[in-house]
Design a protein around this motif. Structure first.
Motif, PDB file in Angstrom:
ATOM      1  N   TYR A  33       0.917  -1.305   0.000  1.00 47.59           N
ATOM      2  CA  TYR A  33       0.138   0.139   0.183  1.00 47.59           C
ATOM      3  C   TYR A  33       0.802   1.293  -0.052  1.00 47.59           C
ATOM      4  CZ  TYR A  33      -3.412  -3.349   2.175  1.00 47.59           C
ATOM      5  OH  TYR A  33      -4.266  -4.136   2.323  1.00 47.59           O
ATOM      6  N   TYR A  35       0.291   5.022   1.572  1.00 50.02           N
ATOM      7  CA  TYR A  35      -0.698   5.969   2.395  1.00 50.02           C
ATOM      8  C   TYR A  35      -0.012   7.375   2.371  1.00 50.02           C
ATOM      9  CZ  TYR A  35      -3.633   2.383   4.544  1.00 50.02           C
ATOM     10  OH  TYR A  35      -4.340   1.077   4.881  1.00 50.02           O
ATOM     11  N   GLN A  37      -0.049  10.891   4.764  1.00 49.31           N
ATOM     12  CA  GLN A  37      -0.197  11.440   5.908  1.00 49.31           C
ATOM     13  C   GLN A  37      -0.074  13.015   5.888  1.00 49.31           C
ATOM     14  OE1 GLN A  37       2.218  10.312   9.483  1.00 49.31           O
ATOM     15  NE2 GLN A  37       0.053  10.346  10.743  1.00 49.31           N
ATOM     16  N   LYS A  41      -1.781  14.802  10.590  1.00 44.57           N
ATOM     17  CA  LYS A  41      -1.480  13.502  10.687  1.00 44.57           C
ATOM     18  C   LYS A  41      -2.762  12.552  10.257  1.00 44.57           C
ATOM     19  CE  LYS A  41       2.103  14.673  12.971  1.00 44.57           C
ATOM     20  NZ  LYS A  41       3.465  14.380  12.505  1.00 44.57           N
ATOM     21  N   PHE A  42      -3.638  13.179   9.519  1.00 44.13           N
ATOM     22  CA  PHE A  42      -4.457  12.025   9.059  1.00 44.13           C
ATOM     23  C   PHE A  42      -3.954  11.240   7.984  1.00 44.13           C
ATOM     24  CE2 PHE A  42      -8.879  11.073   8.562  1.00 44.13           C
ATOM     25  CZ  PHE A  42      -8.872  10.570   7.163  1.00 44.13           C
ATOM     26  N   LEU A  43      -4.469  10.124   7.942  1.00 47.19           N
ATOM     27  CA  LEU A  43      -3.720   8.914   7.145  1.00 47.19           C
ATOM     28  C   LEU A  43      -4.788   8.746   6.087  1.00 47.19           C
ATOM     29  CD1 LEU A  43      -2.234   6.356   9.501  1.00 47.19           C
ATOM     30  CD2 LEU A  43      -1.226   7.205   7.289  1.00 47.19           C
ATOM     31  N   ILE A  45      -5.592   6.332   2.460  1.00 44.48           N
ATOM     32  CA  ILE A  45      -5.098   5.337   1.565  1.00 44.48           C
ATOM     33  C   ILE A  45      -5.064   5.914   0.050  1.00 44.48           C
ATOM     34  CG2 ILE A  45      -7.086   4.051   1.088  1.00 44.48           C
ATOM     35  CD1 ILE A  45      -5.584   1.595   0.834  1.00 44.48           C
ATOM     36  N   PHE A  90       3.659   6.740   3.351  1.00 45.88           N
ATOM     37  CA  PHE A  90       3.918   5.603   4.053  1.00 45.88           C
ATOM     38  C   PHE A  90       3.796   4.657   2.998  1.00 45.88           C
ATOM     39  CE2 PHE A  90       5.425   6.766   8.216  1.00 45.88           C
ATOM     40  CZ  PHE A  90       4.523   8.052   8.444  1.00 45.88           C
ATOM     41  N   LEU A 104      -1.002  -4.423   9.235  1.00 42.45           N
ATOM     42  CA  LEU A 104      -0.216  -3.670   8.250  1.00 42.45           C
ATOM     43  C   LEU A 104       1.088  -3.554   8.816  1.00 42.45           C
ATOM     44  CD1 LEU A 104      -2.505  -1.118   6.596  1.00 42.45           C
ATOM     45  CD2 LEU A 104      -2.197  -3.377   5.750  1.00 42.45           C
ATOM     46  N   PHE A 106       4.208  -1.033   8.203  1.00 41.83           N
ATOM     47  CA  PHE A 106       4.806   0.194   7.826  1.00 41.83           C
ATOM     48  C   PHE A 106       6.233   0.621   7.391  1.00 41.83           C
ATOM     49  CE2 PHE A 106       0.519   2.556   7.306  1.00 41.83           C
ATOM     50  CZ  PHE A 106      -0.123   1.625   7.923  1.00 41.83           C
ATOM     51  N   GLY A 107       6.543   0.985   6.612  1.00 37.86           N
ATOM     52  CA  GLY A 107       7.972   1.604   6.553  1.00 37.86           C
ATOM     53  C   GLY A 107       7.820   3.219   7.353  1.00 37.86           C
ATOM     54  N   GLU A 108       8.956   3.611   7.398  1.00 36.52           N
ATOM     55  CA  GLU A 108       9.491   4.744   8.200  1.00 36.52           C
ATOM     56  C   GLU A 108       8.701   5.975   7.719  1.00 36.52           C
ATOM     57  OE1 GLU A 108       9.869   2.885  11.170  1.00 36.52           O
ATOM     58  OE2 GLU A 108      11.337   4.453  11.629  1.00 36.52           O
TER      59      GLU A 108
END
Lengths: 115, 114
Positions: A33, A35, A37, A41-43, A45, A90, A104, A106-108
């Motif tokens: 995926y 994403y 942000q 801080k709203f995530l 997709i 992300f 999920l 997640f990457g950094e």
């Protein structure tokens, strides 16, 4: 070993430029995926790929184009960057057996700043 | 359409006190529910999930969450907060049946004071 790795971590560029963010996962997962942000801080997709095939494409401008050369990689290319594209992007992955129940990974994150 | 509400933008707790971060959800049918934590400048990390079974789910770092079907809630709890628990917490939901992506709440910032 980093499970989901993204490069670059930071990206500062001018409006109108084209840039790419790369993502690789070494978990053997089938689904990946992207994403976004935002500053609040709203995530949200953006895209989902399963075994190199696009399965979800949310309302994202055509300037954003994901590419999955194999199931371990999902890259994000952005054309004609705009100020509003500034965000943290992300990458995440999810295993086949847990397509609906699994967490999920997640990457950094890749912080994109458009000037 | 599924949705998640985290009614508090921020929760302040003193170290050693119990903490609760609230989450309510809306989904068609039975839900899969998740909590994730995000430390500054880091990606999201999985804390715990509810699929079926016992309504009290235990997760990482001493966190637990209680599923309440009648109230459509999945509050995150910890008996004794640590300063190191200070972070942004996200609740997420997806429906049990069919394929759907995970929908995240807007996040709650937890600040634990010494």
């Amino acid at each position: 070993d980093t499970a989901v790795s993204q490069t670059p971590k930071y990206l500062v560029t001018q409006m109108g430029n084209d840039k790419s963010i790369k993502c690789e996962q070494n978990l053997g997962h089938d689904t990946m995926y992207w994403y976004k942000q935002d500053s609040k801080k709203f995530l949200k997709i953006m895209f989902s790929y399963n075994n190199k095939e696009l399965i979800i494409n949310e309302t994202v401008p055509n300037r954003f184009s994901p590419k999955s050369p194999d199931k371990a990689h999902l890259n994000l290319h952005i054309n004609s960057l705009e100020l509003g594209d500034s965000a943290v992007y992300f990458c995440a992955s999810q295993g086949r057996g847990n397509a609906n129940t699994g967490e999920l990974f997640f990457g950094e994150g890749s912080r994109l700043t458009v000037l | 359409a599924q949705s998640v509400a985290q009614p508090e933008d921020q929760v302040n707790v003193a170290e050693g006190n119990p903490l609760t971060v609230k989450c309510t959800y809306s989904v068609s049918g039975n839900p899969y529910l998740f909590w994730y934590v995000q430390y500054p400048n880091r990606g999201l990390q999985f804390l715990l999930k509810y699929i079926t079974g016992d309504n009290l789910v235990k997760g990482s770092y001493g966190f637990e969450a209680e599923f309440n079907k009648s109230q459509t809630s999945f509050h995150l709890k910890k008996p004794s907060a640590l300063v190191s628990d200070s972070a942004l917490y996200f609740c997420a939901v997806r429906p049990l049946s069919g394929y759907s992506t995970l929908t995240f709440g807007k996040g709650t910032m937890l600040l634990v004071s010494p």
